[in-house]
Scaffold this active site. Sequence first.
Site, PDB file in Angstrom:
ATOM      1  N   GLY A  75       2.176  56.969   9.619  1.00  0.00           N
ATOM      2  CA  GLY A  75       2.787  55.834  10.299  1.00  0.00           C
ATOM      3  C   GLY A  75       1.904  54.608  10.135  1.00  0.00           C
ATOM      4  N   GLN A  77       0.285  52.775  12.141  1.00  0.00           N
ATOM      5  CA  GLN A  77      -0.973  52.792  12.899  1.00  0.00           C
ATOM      6  C   GLN A  77      -1.672  54.149  12.804  1.00  0.00           C
ATOM      7  OE1 GLN A  77      -2.749  50.532  14.208  1.00  0.00           O
ATOM      8  NE2 GLN A  77      -1.385  48.752  14.323  1.00  0.00           N
ATOM      9  N   SER A  78      -1.485  54.844  11.710  1.00  0.00           N
ATOM     10  CA  SER A  78      -2.050  56.191  11.542  1.00  0.00           C
ATOM     11  C   SER A  78      -3.572  56.240  11.714  1.00  0.00           C
ATOM     12  CB  SER A  78      -1.686  56.684  10.137  1.00  0.00           C
ATOM     13  OG  SER A  78      -2.453  57.819   9.796  1.00  0.00           O
ATOM     14  N   ASN A  79      -4.028  57.099  12.615  1.00  0.00           N
ATOM     15  CA  ASN A  79      -5.474  57.336  12.754  1.00  0.00           C
ATOM     16  C   ASN A  79      -6.018  58.061  11.535  1.00  0.00           C
ATOM     17  OD1 ASN A  79      -5.701  56.324  15.482  1.00  0.00           O
ATOM     18  ND2 ASN A  79      -4.639  58.185  16.145  1.00  0.00           N
ATOM     19  N   ALA A  81      -4.927  57.767   8.461  1.00  0.00           N
ATOM     20  CA  ALA A  81      -5.071  56.814   7.348  1.00  0.00           C
ATOM     21  C   ALA A  81      -6.355  55.997   7.519  1.00  0.00           C
ATOM     22  CB  ALA A  81      -3.849  55.897   7.294  1.00  0.00           C
TER      23      ALA A  81
END
Length: 340
Positions: A75, A77-79, A81
Amino acid sequence: MNQSPLPYPPRLKLALTPTPLEPLGRVSRKLGPEILLKRDDLTGAEVSGNKIRKLEFLLAEALDQGARTVITCGGAQSNHARATTAACARLGLGCRLILRVPDPGDPPPPSANILLDRLLGAEIVWISPAEYDDRAGIMAREAEALAREGKKAYLIPEGGSTPLGAWGYIRAVEELAGDLAELPGGTSQPLTIVAATGSGGTLAGLSLGVKLLGLPARVVGINVAADRDYYLAEVGRICSGAARTYDLGVEIVPGRDFEILDGYVGLGYAVSKTEELALIRDLARVEGVILDPVYTGKAFFGLRAELKKNPEAFGQRIVFFHTGGLTGLFPKAGQLREIL
Ligand SMILES: *Cc1c(COP(=O)(O)O)cnc(C)c1O
């Protein structure tokens, strides 16, 4: 941990571990059982959270294969990523992120994790929710494009939730066993391990670790998306993949060796109810610990609701994994302002 009996694959040291195991004293007295927090939000600053434990194994394989660039997805706001981008920068690898947004033609401003991704040098490819269904195909095509430039790519699926990534949480269970050995009751006292479940790799590793080490622990995942049936299948698939690939000699039976506690997705993935944010606020004020709105806030909300119904639902000792996600609060500033 050096003389571990487990057949660990090669690992890079990227996370600050062991993380502390801390009592939530005031909340425990209020809710009944002893609740301990495993502080995996403290695995680092740029790389903070649970994903870096998986990346220690995944990126060791990337380097071993001679990769120059890592491609992963998530997503906006992926942590995962963000942690991947930070780890890649440390290792001198490129990082290309395939991120899901409502409208790829109008990508979000650089805030919270996106800001960090940019600072840390990620190349970002924005895709729509419909395209995200074919994320594996999109990542494969990105890898082919990089190959034509002479750069070997290493692909990491959503959340790093693969059999190899699951080793990160097998190792976390071994670490937890060491923490418990220091407490009254030690490793022989029954406990329940609770964790927020998103892409499933954390719960898979926890289930495998408990089984491999023979800890007297129930493993409970509280899902923040989809439903129970989806996660019984998905986490089961990661576990059986790991058991087969690494010849672990254990079988994880979904529903028996791990449970999925459904009912706390709330308004949907990454969408917060005021009650969930109010719990994050209250815990911050009572214990000085900040949960995140997307994962741990929802899981703790579920845990508290179940304990209010039945204080004995999970036995006398609960270890709740704080899997990180602090940056997820910043996009919620507007909604939070109303309850501060
Ligand atoms: C990704 C994530 C989880 C869920 O872990 P999975 O292995 O994807 O199930 C929980 N908490 C936080 C903060 C996360 O970023």
